[in-house]
Structure formats: C-alpha cells, structure tokens
Design a protein around this motif. Sequence first.
Motif, PDB file in Angstrom:
ATOM      1  N   ALA A  87      29.491 -27.610 -19.889  1.00 28.28           N
ATOM      2  CA  ALA A  87      29.750 -27.824 -18.463  1.00 28.28           C
ATOM      3  C   ALA A  87      28.478 -28.342 -17.830  1.00 28.28           C
ATOM      4  CB  ALA A  87      30.176 -26.511 -17.799  1.00 28.28           C
ATOM      5  N   GLY A  88      28.541 -29.533 -17.235  1.00 31.64           N
ATOM      6  CA  GLY A  88      27.299 -30.080 -16.735  1.00 31.64           C
ATOM      7  C   GLY A  88      27.426 -31.130 -15.653  1.00 31.64           C
ATOM      8  N   ILE A  89      26.254 -31.476 -15.111  1.00 33.75           N
ATOM      9  CA  ILE A  89      26.100 -32.552 -14.145  1.00 33.75           C
ATOM     10  C   ILE A  89      25.394 -33.700 -14.854  1.00 33.75           C
ATOM     11  CG2 ILE A  89      25.152 -33.241 -11.906  1.00 33.75           C
ATOM     12  CD1 ILE A  89      24.809 -30.120 -11.409  1.00 33.75           C
ATOM     13  N   VAL A  90      26.065 -34.838 -14.953  1.00 32.99           N
ATOM     14  CA  VAL A  90      25.443 -36.023 -15.540  1.00 32.99           C
ATOM     15  C   VAL A  90      24.738 -36.771 -14.417  1.00 32.99           C
ATOM     16  CG1 VAL A  90      25.826 -38.178 -16.784  1.00 32.99           C
ATOM     17  CG2 VAL A  90      27.190 -36.155 -17.357  1.00 32.99           C
ATOM     18  N   LEU A  91      23.411 -36.847 -14.510  1.00 29.97           N
ATOM     19  CA  LEU A  91      22.621 -37.467 -13.438  1.00 29.97           C
ATOM     20  C   LEU A  91      22.559 -38.978 -13.647  1.00 29.97           C
ATOM     21  CD1 LEU A  91      19.919 -34.688 -13.179  1.00 29.97           C
ATOM     22  CD2 LEU A  91      21.810 -35.119 -11.608  1.00 29.97           C
ATOM     23  N   HIS A  92      23.739 -39.578 -13.619  1.00 30.40           N
ATOM     24  CA  HIS A  92      23.878 -41.027 -13.717  1.00 30.40           C
ATOM     25  C   HIS A  92      23.110 -41.657 -12.550  1.00 30.40           C
ATOM     26  CE1 HIS A  92      25.779 -44.974 -13.666  1.00 30.40           C
ATOM     27  NE2 HIS A  92      26.368 -44.704 -14.823  1.00 30.40           N
ATOM     28  N   PRO A  93      22.322 -42.691 -12.786  1.00 36.15           N
ATOM     29  CA  PRO A  93      21.450 -43.211 -11.722  1.00 36.15           C
ATOM     30  C   PRO A  93      22.178 -43.750 -10.505  1.00 36.15           C
ATOM     31  CG  PRO A  93      21.442 -44.665 -13.648  1.00 36.15           C
ATOM     32  CD  PRO A  93      22.125 -43.406 -14.067  1.00 36.15           C
ATOM     33  N   ILE A 111      39.647 -29.318 -18.664  1.00 37.26           N
ATOM     34  CA  ILE A 111      38.697 -30.349 -18.247  1.00 37.26           C
ATOM     35  C   ILE A 111      38.630 -30.402 -16.727  1.00 37.26           C
ATOM     36  CG2 ILE A 111      38.154 -32.826 -18.298  1.00 37.26           C
ATOM     37  CD1 ILE A 111      39.838 -32.969 -20.901  1.00 37.26           C
ATOM     38  N   TYR A 112      37.414 -30.586 -16.210  1.00 38.61           N
ATOM     39  CA  TYR A 112      37.234 -30.887 -14.795  1.00 38.61           C
ATOM     40  C   TYR A 112      36.209 -32.005 -14.668  1.00 38.61           C
ATOM     41  CZ  TYR A 112      36.388 -30.510  -9.800  1.00 38.61           C
ATOM     42  OH  TYR A 112      36.280 -30.799  -8.464  1.00 38.61           O
ATOM     43  N   ILE A 113      36.520 -33.021 -13.866  1.00 43.86           N
ATOM     44  CA  ILE A 113      35.616 -34.142 -13.622  1.00 43.86           C
ATOM     45  C   ILE A 113      35.560 -34.386 -12.125  1.00 43.86           C
ATOM     46  CG2 ILE A 113      35.205 -36.616 -13.992  1.00 43.86           C
ATOM     47  CD1 ILE A 113      36.790 -36.309 -16.619  1.00 43.86           C
ATOM     48  N   HIS A 158      33.510 -42.084 -23.104  1.00 45.92           N
ATOM     49  CA  HIS A 158      34.481 -42.928 -22.407  1.00 45.92           C
ATOM     50  C   HIS A 158      34.467 -42.665 -20.895  1.00 45.92           C
ATOM     51  CE1 HIS A 158      36.064 -43.797 -26.431  1.00 45.92           C
ATOM     52  NE2 HIS A 158      36.710 -44.807 -25.866  1.00 45.92           N
ATOM     53  N   VAL A 159      34.322 -41.399 -20.496  1.00 46.64           N
ATOM     54  CA  VAL A 159      34.230 -41.092 -19.070  1.00 46.64           C
ATOM     55  C   VAL A 159      32.983 -41.728 -18.469  1.00 46.64           C
ATOM     56  CG1 VAL A 159      33.870 -39.232 -17.383  1.00 46.64           C
ATOM     57  CG2 VAL A 159      35.597 -38.976 -19.181  1.00 46.64           C
ATOM     58  N   ASP A 160      31.874 -41.682 -19.204  1.00 46.34           N
ATOM     59  CA  ASP A 160      30.643 -42.277 -18.695  1.00 46.34           C
ATOM     60  C   ASP A 160      30.771 -43.791 -18.541  1.00 46.34           C
ATOM     61  OD1 ASP A 160      27.762 -41.692 -18.006  1.00 46.34           O
ATOM     62  OD2 ASP A 160      27.492 -43.253 -19.504  1.00 46.34           O
ATOM     63  N   GLU A 161      31.482 -44.432 -19.452  1.00 47.58           N
ATOM     64  CA  GLU A 161      31.736 -45.864 -19.305  1.00 47.58           C
ATOM     65  C   GLU A 161      32.528 -46.133 -18.026  1.00 47.58           C
ATOM     66  OE1 GLU A 161      30.926 -48.723 -21.539  1.00 47.58           O
ATOM     67  OE2 GLU A 161      29.385 -47.166 -21.707  1.00 47.58           O
ATOM     68  N   LEU A 162      33.513 -45.289 -17.747  1.00 42.02           N
ATOM     69  CA  LEU A 162      34.291 -45.427 -16.516  1.00 42.02           C
ATOM     70  C   LEU A 162      33.396 -45.249 -15.293  1.00 42.02           C
ATOM     71  CD1 LEU A 162      36.919 -45.540 -14.816  1.00 42.02           C
ATOM     72  CD2 LEU A 162      37.127 -43.072 -15.207  1.00 42.02           C
ATOM     73  N   MET A 163      32.545 -44.235 -15.326  1.00 43.20           N
ATOM     74  CA  MET A 163      31.676 -43.980 -14.183  1.00 43.20           C
ATOM     75  C   MET A 163      30.705 -45.131 -13.949  1.00 43.20           C
ATOM     76  SD  MET A 163      32.708 -41.250 -12.854  1.00 43.20           S
ATOM     77  CE  MET A 163      33.470 -39.651 -13.131  1.00 43.20           C
ATOM     78  N   VAL A 182      26.549 -39.096 -23.674  1.00 46.06           N
ATOM     79  CA  VAL A 182      26.053 -40.192 -22.824  1.00 46.06           C
ATOM     80  C   VAL A 182      24.864 -40.895 -23.488  1.00 46.06           C
ATOM     81  CG1 VAL A 182      26.864 -39.103 -20.705  1.00 46.06           C
ATOM     82  CG2 VAL A 182      24.514 -38.686 -21.469  1.00 46.06           C
ATOM     83  N   SER A 183      24.693 -40.636 -24.782  1.00 49.55           N
ATOM     84  CA  SER A 183      23.656 -41.296 -25.601  1.00 49.55           C
ATOM     85  C   SER A 183      22.247 -41.048 -25.059  1.00 49.55           C
ATOM     86  CB  SER A 183      23.937 -42.805 -25.698  1.00 49.55           C
ATOM     87  OG  SER A 183      25.228 -43.039 -26.224  1.00 49.55           O
TER      88      SER A 183
END
Length: 330
Positions: free
Chosen positions: A266-272, A62-64, A301-306, A244-245
């Motif tokens: 492996a990706g970039i989540v484009l969280h606003p 894992i890498y975050i 769960h990671v997205d909730e943290l972010m 991320v639903s």
Amino acid sequence: MKKKTPLLFALILITSISTRDFSYVEESLVQLEPSYFGQEVEAILGHIQERHESIDYSNVGIYIEELRTGNNWVYNNGLVYDPSTDKTKGLFSSASAVKLPMAYASLRYMEINDIPLRAVAFDPLSKDNYVLSEAIRDSIVTSSVAAYNKLVRWLTIPVANATLEADGIINSTINSEMGLDAYWSLERNLRVYGTANISRFTPEDYGLILKSVYNKSNEGNPYQMLLMQSLIDNKFHSRIPRGVSYRYEVAHKTGTYMEGGKISDAGIVLHPTNPYIIVVLTDKQDDFIKTEKFIRDFVWHVDELMSKRTLVINRRIHLAVLSTDQYLLY
C-alpha cells in the motif's frame, strides 16, 4: 450536463476559442472524467487477469486514487463478519501492512495530545524505555514486529481504533499484537485481546490513511512528515517500487504472510506530474512469486496510465483547442 444542440455547441466553441475561456470544457471534464478513469483502470485489470490466470481475484482488493484530481477506483472493498471481535470489518487481514495504520494512529494521537515526537515511553513487558518516533520509524522502515508491539501496548487497541475512526477509517480495525517477537505468545494475545488476528482492513481505508499522510505532510505537519519519510525509507522494494521500475520515490508499506497467502503493498507513488495512491491487498494466494509478479505487472500498467493522463491533467486547454470533440469524449 444538459445536452447542447450542434449549433449552440459551435457558437460556444467559437466564442470560447476567441476569448481563451474553456470553462465549459472543464465542466464537461468534471462530469465525464471519473467514469472514464474507472473504465480505463478496469480495462487494465481485465488485461492483467488474462496474463495472470493463477491469481484468485476474489481474494484481491485494490484502491487507486489520483491525488491531483481525486479520481479514484476501488475493487473488492467488501466487508466480512469477524467472530473474534464481533464486528463486521474489511475482508483483508493484511499482515505487516497493518503497521502503517498503527503508526498513523500513534502519530495522530501524539499530535492531538501535543506529545513530542522525541517523547520517551516505557514498555511494561520488555522493561525498555524507548523513543516513540524511533519505534514508529522502525515499525515501518525495517518492519520491526517488536517496535509495532510496543506501540500497540503503549497506545492500546481501543485508542488506536478510536483514533482511526475519528479520521474516517470506519470499516477497518487493528485487533492485536503480532508474532513472533520475544514477548509475544498466542496465549497472551487471546487472553489480552481476545483474538490472534492482527487486522481487518478494506483497500479504501488504506487509501484514506495514505491520502491523509500525503496531504498533511505537504502542509508541513511534522508528525505526518515523519511517517511519509519512514514510508519512503522502507527497506522492502519488490512490489510497488519495482513495478514503477524505481523511476521515482514510493512511500509504502508491504505486508507478507506466506502461509496465509497474504502478499500486499500500500503506497503513494510520487510520480513527478501525477502522484497517486495504489493499494493492492491479497489473501489466500497459492504462489508467492506469481502473486508478486501480478502486483508488479498491475502497478506497471497503472503507472503507464498515470503518465499518459498527465496530458489530461496539465494540458486541458491545449487539448481543447486542438480537438474539443475528441477531448470531451476522452
């Protein structure tokens, strides 16, 4: 940071509130936050391990990375000797996820050598003339093996790996073409490349590639903008995007080889408000469905943290005013 006495700390706090200067809080954040970031992600993984006991975590990498702060966390980033290439490289042979570094290497080579995106190449096996940018997109968007193999034959394995190494991707390697397109054979792979293994990667190296794609595309680099959009247009959505639903765009590349238990993304989540990189590589897993569920649950769960950490990133001064002691202990 040196420990301050309570009286000195109180005087600094009063002075800072009166002048709206919270630079000392920022300094504390810089020194303290990365370790707390890592602890929070580790706590999430511990929770996930209890929920998904069937997963072999010795074969999970894992890498975050939080792109706005640079905070990052890595799990199982080790190396292994690969006798087929006589090199020590990453633990994970990541199936079709390797199409991401191949596309990145192709585009970086084109950029460095001023090769236009619409340049036409000739493939000696298929006898096809094809547009390089279209092959790159096809290798990512529909995960075309034929397009990937054309890029390998055009760029060559030594040049692809040298291009990656020049950008700091030093613990990973692309090894050969992929099966099974019309022009692939095990015999030819062994004869031409000396191995049938397509890749050997660390999760961190995938993260470094994705960070470069993100930064360069934001700078208006047309080569990496093409790759970013191709990753966003990826047709396969059952892992990170579902995790991320589908709330925001994800620029990502999956990898699947069920016979070897390789199920990765492996990706970039484009969280606003808090965009981030998340890489989950797996190998030798017994159950495809359970492994996908593990990836989605971990990503959720990671997205909730972010999302929670948006407060830390965007409202530092406000939180410092409300509760400086609590903020520093976050």
